[in-house]
Design a protein around this motif. Structure first.
Motif, mmCIF file in Angstrom:
data_model
loop_
_atom_site.group_PDB
_atom_site.id
_atom_site.type_symbol
_atom_site.label_atom_id
_atom_site.label_comp_id
_atom_site.label_asym_id
_atom_site.label_seq_id
_atom_site.Cartn_x
_atom_site.Cartn_y
_atom_site.Cartn_z
ATOM 1 N N THR A 222 33.007 27.442 41.128
ATOM 2 C CA THR A 222 33.062 28.898 41.329
ATOM 3 C C THR A 222 32.140 29.577 40.328
ATOM 4 O OG1 THR A 222 34.928 29.218 39.802
ATOM 5 C CG2 THR A 222 35.454 28.718 42.093
ATOM 6 N N GLY A 223 31.768 30.805 40.631
ATOM 7 C CA GLY A 223 30.919 31.582 39.735
ATOM 8 C C GLY A 223 31.656 32.788 39.188
ATOM 9 N N LYS A 224 31.142 33.345 38.125
ATOM 10 C CA LYS A 224 31.745 34.549 37.542
ATOM 11 C C LYS A 224 31.211 35.792 38.238
ATOM 12 C CE LYS A 224 28.342 34.920 33.788
ATOM 13 N NZ LYS A 224 27.713 36.166 34.230
ATOM 14 N N PRO A 225 31.965 36.882 38.209
ATOM 15 C CA PRO A 225 31.468 38.139 38.791
ATOM 16 C C PRO A 225 30.150 38.555 38.143
ATOM 17 C CG PRO A 225 33.819 38.296 38.371
ATOM 18 C CD PRO A 225 33.358 37.003 37.756
ATOM 19 N N PRO A 226 29.285 39.258 38.867
ATOM 20 C CA PRO A 226 27.939 39.568 38.365
ATOM 21 C C PRO A 226 27.925 40.329 37.041
ATOM 22 C CG PRO A 226 28.090 40.053 40.711
ATOM 23 C CD PRO A 226 29.476 39.723 40.251
ATOM 24 N N TYR A 227 28.906 41.228 36.825
ATOM 25 C CA TYR A 227 28.883 42.056 35.622
ATOM 26 C C TYR A 227 29.657 41.429 34.458
ATOM 27 C CZ TYR A 227 27.088 45.774 38.637
ATOM 28 O OH TYR A 227 26.327 46.518 39.517
ATOM 29 N N TRP A 228 30.201 40.243 34.654
ATOM 30 C CA TRP A 228 30.952 39.590 33.590
ATOM 31 C C TRP A 228 30.013 38.791 32.688
ATOM 32 C CZ3 TRP A 228 36.466 37.455 34.795
ATOM 33 C CH2 TRP A 228 37.234 38.471 35.386
ATOM 34 N N GLN A 229 30.405 38.700 31.411
ATOM 35 C CA GLN A 229 29.611 37.940 30.458
ATOM 36 C C GLN A 229 30.093 36.502 30.306
ATOM 37 O OE1 GLN A 229 29.709 40.242 26.851
ATOM 38 N NE2 GLN A 229 28.493 41.917 27.685
ATOM 39 N N LYS A 230 31.329 36.221 30.742
ATOM 40 C CA LYS A 230 31.860 34.865 30.661
ATOM 41 C C LYS A 230 32.800 34.628 31.828
ATOM 42 C CE LYS A 230 34.851 36.665 26.995
ATOM 43 N NZ LYS A 230 35.276 36.478 25.594
ATOM 44 N N PRO A 231 33.022 33.357 32.182
ATOM 45 C CA PRO A 231 33.872 33.058 33.349
ATOM 46 C C PRO A 231 35.331 33.390 33.079
ATOM 47 C CG PRO A 231 33.216 31.044 32.231
ATOM 48 C CD PRO A 231 32.438 32.143 31.595
ATOM 49 N N VAL A 232 36.126 33.399 34.148
ATOM 50 C CA VAL A 232 37.512 33.842 34.068
ATOM 51 C C VAL A 232 38.370 32.911 33.220
ATOM 52 C CG1 VAL A 232 38.221 32.615 36.167
ATOM 53 C CG2 VAL A 232 39.425 34.711 35.474
ATOM 54 N N TYR A 233 37.996 31.622 33.129
ATOM 55 C CA TYR A 233 38.799 30.681 32.352
ATOM 56 C C TYR A 233 38.461 30.712 30.867
ATOM 57 C CZ TYR A 233 34.587 27.947 33.425
ATOM 58 O OH TYR A 233 33.283 27.548 33.592
ATOM 59 N N GLU A 234 37.568 31.624 30.437
ATOM 60 C CA GLU A 234 37.230 31.768 29.019
ATOM 61 C C GLU A 234 37.387 33.209 28.542
ATOM 62 O OE1 GLU A 234 33.272 30.354 28.541
ATOM 63 O OE2 GLU A 234 33.783 28.237 28.865
ATOM 64 N N LEU A 235 38.250 33.972 29.189
ATOM 65 C CA LEU A 235 38.395 35.383 28.832
ATOM 66 C C LEU A 235 38.998 35.572 27.447
ATOM 67 C CD1 LEU A 235 39.623 36.979 32.193
ATOM 68 C CD2 LEU A 235 37.365 37.135 31.140
ATOM 69 N N ASP A 236 39.917 34.703 27.051
ATOM 70 C CA ASP A 236 40.587 34.845 25.753
ATOM 71 C C ASP A 236 40.470 33.537 24.979
ATOM 72 O OD1 ASP A 236 42.132 35.463 23.581
ATOM 73 O OD2 ASP A 236 43.873 36.150 24.717
ATOM 74 N N PRO A 237 39.450 33.402 24.127
ATOM 75 C CA PRO A 237 39.281 32.138 23.381
ATOM 76 C C PRO A 237 40.369 31.915 22.340
ATOM 77 C CG PRO A 237 37.686 33.783 22.656
ATOM 78 C CD PRO A 237 38.373 34.365 23.852
ATOM 79 N N ARG A 238 41.082 32.994 21.923
ATOM 80 C CA ARG A 238 42.123 32.848 20.898
ATOM 81 C C ARG A 238 43.445 32.346 21.471
ATOM 82 N NH1 ARG A 238 41.839 38.867 18.732
ATOM 83 N NH2 ARG A 238 41.902 39.089 21.006
ATOM 84 N N ASP A 239 43.693 32.560 22.755
ATOM 85 C CA ASP A 239 44.952 32.170 23.377
ATOM 86 C C ASP A 239 44.655 31.456 24.693
ATOM 87 O OD1 ASP A 239 47.498 31.838 24.289
ATOM 88 O OD2 ASP A 239 47.974 33.973 24.470
#
Length: 353
Positions: A222-239
């Motif tokens: 899968t790909g990330k939305p065009p305006y996103w800077q990172k994919p959905v599975y990396e939205l919160d690197p702290r948690d």
């Protein structure tokens, strides 16, 4: 309607001679007089006035600070930078000052707000795939047609999450600092979890079944939305448990607002350690902002809101004012009716005239 047996012609459709069908049932018809109507009007006016005053006093116990940071302070450079879409991938940070003149006691809530952003546009609201957001693997690789043109990326990969709603997620981030008189700035701890509705977090938004795989492997292909800077599975690197479709910032954004001016919850003050055990102390604060979300394309504004809440909610004066206005109108009508009754109908005279 019943029919008269053994007869034909016009009498065949005559109703039965019963009290119900012939409308002879006993009934009570109220006689509206000045002695019953006028006290009712005054009573309703009093009730609305008491409710309005009570709600108004309740709302005034809340404290709220709004700060428009669209082009305030050093954010002006970031605002100009975001005018050029080619700079979207470049980071930009800025700082604004937030003075707090009175302490905020109790739980304190931190919101971000947008103005002139119409999340209630029908085609915008339809541009999502709820089957994908609930974790169905078939929808993950085959997004709904409602997501077009944000269903597949330039390489032909299905976008996760698809649609205009997810693509336009608010992606500014904030770090609140408390500048005390006794030392160095102290970071204000914000609880970033528990900001969603229970049904959203546990029912409407779920990650696909992992089956022993990592979340990145589940979203492979899968790909990330065009305006996103990172994919959905990396939205919160702290948690790691706050990634994928159950990311709370994503869930909050996906619940569309009904009006073009709205605010959404970003975090709640963590009161575990001093000096924040009793709330937010008065003093000078600064907010370090990762400025990513552009607003000039829709002539919008961005703001942060720091507020306390009561059982009634936030600082919203609409309902108290509505009750007070209703009370005034009912009282005015009651006074007019009283004058008319006193002049024309008190003794039953002059009614014909």
């Amino acid at each position: 309607m019943g029919k008269v047996k053994g007869k034909s012609g016009p009498l065949a459709r005559r109703p039965d001679n019963s009290a119900f069908k012939q409308q002879r049932l006993p009934a009570w018809t109220p006689m509206l007089t000045a002695h019953t109507v006028l006290p009712s009007f005054y009573f309703m006016s009093l009730i609305c006035m008491l409710l309005g005053v009570w709600l108004l006093l309740t709302v005034q116990t809340t404290k709220e600070i709004k700060l428009d940071y669209t082009d305030a302070g050093t954010c002006n450079m970031c605002f100009e930078k975001r005018k050029n879409a080619s700079n979207a991938a470049q980071t930009c940070t800025c700082r604004v000052i937030l003075p707090v003149e009175k302490p905020f006691k109790g739980d304190v809530f931190f919101y971000y707000g947008l103005r002139n952003f119409h999340q209630n546009l029908r085609r915008y609201m339809d541009s999502r795939d709820d089957g994908q957001m609930v974790g169905r693997k078939n929808n993950l690789k085959n997004p709904s047609v409602y997501c077009i043109p944000f269903a597949k990326d330039q390489k032909g990969k299905p976008i996760a999450p698809c649609g205009a709603v997810a693509n336009s997620i608010f992606n500014d981030s904030f770090t609140l600092m408390y500048h005390s008189n006794n030392g160095a700035p102290v970071p204000v701890p914000l609880l970033r979890g528990g900001i969603t509705w229970y049904t959203d977090k546990n029912v409407k938004f779920r990650n696909p079944e992992t089956d022993g795989l990592t979340l990145a492997q589940v979203f492979n292909g899968t790909g990330k939305p065009p305006y996103w800077q990172k994919p959905v599975y990396e939205l919160d690197p702290r948690d790691p448990t706050n990634n994928g479709f159950i990311n709370e910032d994503l869930i909050v954004w996906m619940r569309e607002a009904a009006f073009p001016n709205f605010k959404k919850l970003y975090g709640v003050l963590n009161r575990a350690n001093p000096p924040f055990t009793n709330g937010l102390p008065k003093g000078n604060y600064s907010i370090d902002i990762q400025y990513n979300f552009p607003v000039q394309y829709f002539r919008g504004r961005k703001e942060v809101v720091v507020t306390t809440l009561t059982w009634f909610g936030g600082q919203n004066h609409f309902l108290p004012i509505a009750y007070l206005v209703t009370s005034s109108l009912i009282l005015l009508i009651a006074v007019v009716l009283t004058v008319l009754w006193w002049k024309f109908g008190k003794n039953g005279k002059n009614m014909v005239e």
